[in-house]
Enzyme design. Structure first.
Site, PDB file in Angstrom:
ATOM      1  N   CYS A   1     -26.577 112.458  46.179  1.00  0.00           N
ATOM      2  CA  CYS A   1     -27.660 111.678  45.590  1.00  0.00           C
ATOM      3  C   CYS A   1     -27.104 110.722  44.546  1.00  0.00           C
ATOM      4  CB  CYS A   1     -28.654 112.593  44.877  1.00  0.00           C
ATOM      5  SG  CYS A   1     -29.761 113.427  46.004  1.00  0.00           S
TER       6      CYS A   1
ATOM      7  N   GLN B   1     -28.181 111.608  55.814  1.00  0.00           N
ATOM      8  CA  GLN B   1     -28.828 112.902  55.618  1.00  0.00           C
ATOM      9  C   GLN B   1     -30.335 112.673  55.474  1.00  0.00           C
ATOM     10  OE1 GLN B   1     -28.449 115.299  51.955  1.00  0.00           O
ATOM     11  NE2 GLN B   1     -27.832 117.009  53.258  1.00  0.00           N
TER      12      GLN B   1
ATOM     13  N   TYR C   1     -34.532 122.706  49.449  1.00  0.00           N
ATOM     14  CA  TYR C   1     -35.469 121.652  49.827  1.00  0.00           C
ATOM     15  C   TYR C   1     -36.374 122.147  50.970  1.00  0.00           C
ATOM     16  CZ  TYR C   1     -32.775 119.155  46.453  1.00  0.00           C
ATOM     17  OH  TYR C   1     -32.174 118.810  45.269  1.00  0.00           O
TER      18      TYR C   1
END
Ligand SMILES: Cc1cc2nc3c(=O)[nH]c(=O)nc-3n(C[C@H](O)[C@H](O)[C@H](O)COP(=O)(O)O)c2cc1C
Length: 356
Positions: free
Chosen positions: A25, A99, A180
């Site tokens: 990220c 991703q 997640y």
């Protein structure tokens, strides 16, 4: 010739080596669109010699973002903006991978350097969704997704995959790790459902298989599909390695080509034993139990260590994250140390060490 710098072929894709960039990220997107930062960051990693460059967790819906600055591919304009980046990665001889992610109950948080933690709707955050109305630690409880909502989640992943294809990505990785959404369904810590999507492993893994099937149906036969799994929650009563091996074995029959074996992320109670290559035994277990190729990740920092993981047959490739932030050209140094050759951009050739 090292194994690390020998090519690997999955379906119709050949990776020039097995030193790959793990998804990271960057909290640098604007309304989900990639920016100059992504071109420089991902482009630099491709130039540094990696075989595969996987982009950060890229949200399939706006509410699936971890933070407001997360990458997204829920609309065509975002996909179009990725084209320049995938073209550059490919020009450097690396394979561009994406991703695809939905953060579920861990969405609507601040970027780390903006303090992290949940962001209230009044501060630009949003109501999160999840398997059950159970918050992560003390975070706000998500809204439980209905079966109708789940159909939409599955469609969002498939639509995102179609866009990823038009954006020029060659590998799609589904993010089913780190607490997640897809991991929230897999883990009994976050999934308390009593319908077809909860209970035993078959129920908890149902959403993952529906997403895999929907994405595989639109992802070309000659292009690889990966799944990232957390091999364990590192919490008593959480998801276990045996369950993850079982799911991986079944994923082999659903057209998945490689499991990216990570761990943790679904509970602040986790007790992780961290050390060099600490997740490699999980990768090995998944590889042996599923028969699928795997990538190992987690504190892999040294070229000899990476080579050993491959020599031991613990994994088919290694993914690096933090080592590549320190040194984007890690693959070039690794090849030198292993007596092998890595890619050098002609523009940089004069900087290549010789006779050393
Ligand atoms: C800055 C940063 C951002 C990350 N973002 C993601 C992400 O978007 N998706 C993901 O699956 N893992 C993410 N991770 C985890 C890495 O992919 C990797 O699994 C982890 O850092 C362990 O590898 P390492 O020891 O080589 O850093 C991130 C790690 C870092 C350091």
């Amino acid at each position: 010739m090292s194994i690390l710098f020998s090519p690997l072929t999955l379906r119709g894709t050949t990776f020039r080596n097995r030193a790959w960039v793990a998804p990271m990220c960057q909290y640098s997107s604007i309304d989900g669109h990639p920016t100059d930062w992504h071109l420089v960051h991902l482009g630099g990693l491709a130039r540094g010699g990696a075989g595969l460059v996987i982009t950060e967790a890229t949200a399939v819906t706006p509410e699936g973002r971890i933070s407001p600055q997360d990458a997204g591919i829920w609309n065509d304009a975002q996909a179009a903006d990725y084209r320049r980046i995938t073209d550059f990665i490919r020009e450097q001889g690396a394979v561009p991978g994406i991703q695809l992610a939905h953060a579920g109950r861990k969405a609507s948080t601040a970027a780390p350097w903006l303090g992290g933690g949940p962001v209230a709707a009044s501060d630009g955050g949003w109501q999160t969704v999840g398997a059950s109305p159970v918050g992560y630690g003390g975070w706000p409880a998500p809204t439980e997704l209905t079966e109708q909502d789940l159909t939409e989640v599955v469609t969002a992943f498939a639509d995102a995959a179609v866009r990823a294809l038009t954006a020029g990505f060659e590998v799609a990785e589904l993010h089913a790790a780190h607490g997640y959404l897809l991991h929230q369904f897999l883990s009994p810590l976050s999934n308390r459902r009593t319908d077809a999507y909860g209970g035993g492993l078959a129920g908890r893994s149902r959403l993952l298989f529906e997403v895999v099937d929907a994405v595989r149906a639109v992802w070309p036969d000659d292009q690889p599909l990966f799944v990232r799994l957390s091999a364990t929650d590192w919490v008593d009563g959480g998801l276990t390695v045996d369950e993850v091996v079982e799911v991986s074995k079944q994923l082999a029959g659903h057209g998945v080509d490689l499991i990216d074996v990570s761990s943790a992320g679904n509970s602040p109670e986790q007790q992780i034993t961290v050390g060099p290559g600490y997740q490699v035994p999980f990768a090995r277990a998944v590889r042996e139990g599923s028969g699928l190729p795997v990538a190992a990740v987690g504190l892999i920092t040294e070229p000899a260590q990476a080579e050993q993981i491959l020599t031991d047959d613990s994994a088919d490739a290694v993914l690096l994250a933090r080592a590549l932030l320190r040194e984007p050209s890690w693959p070039q140094r690794a090849a030198r140390e292993l007596g092998d050759e890595a890619y050098w951009a002609p523009q940089y050739e004069r900087g290549k060490p010789r006779g050393r």
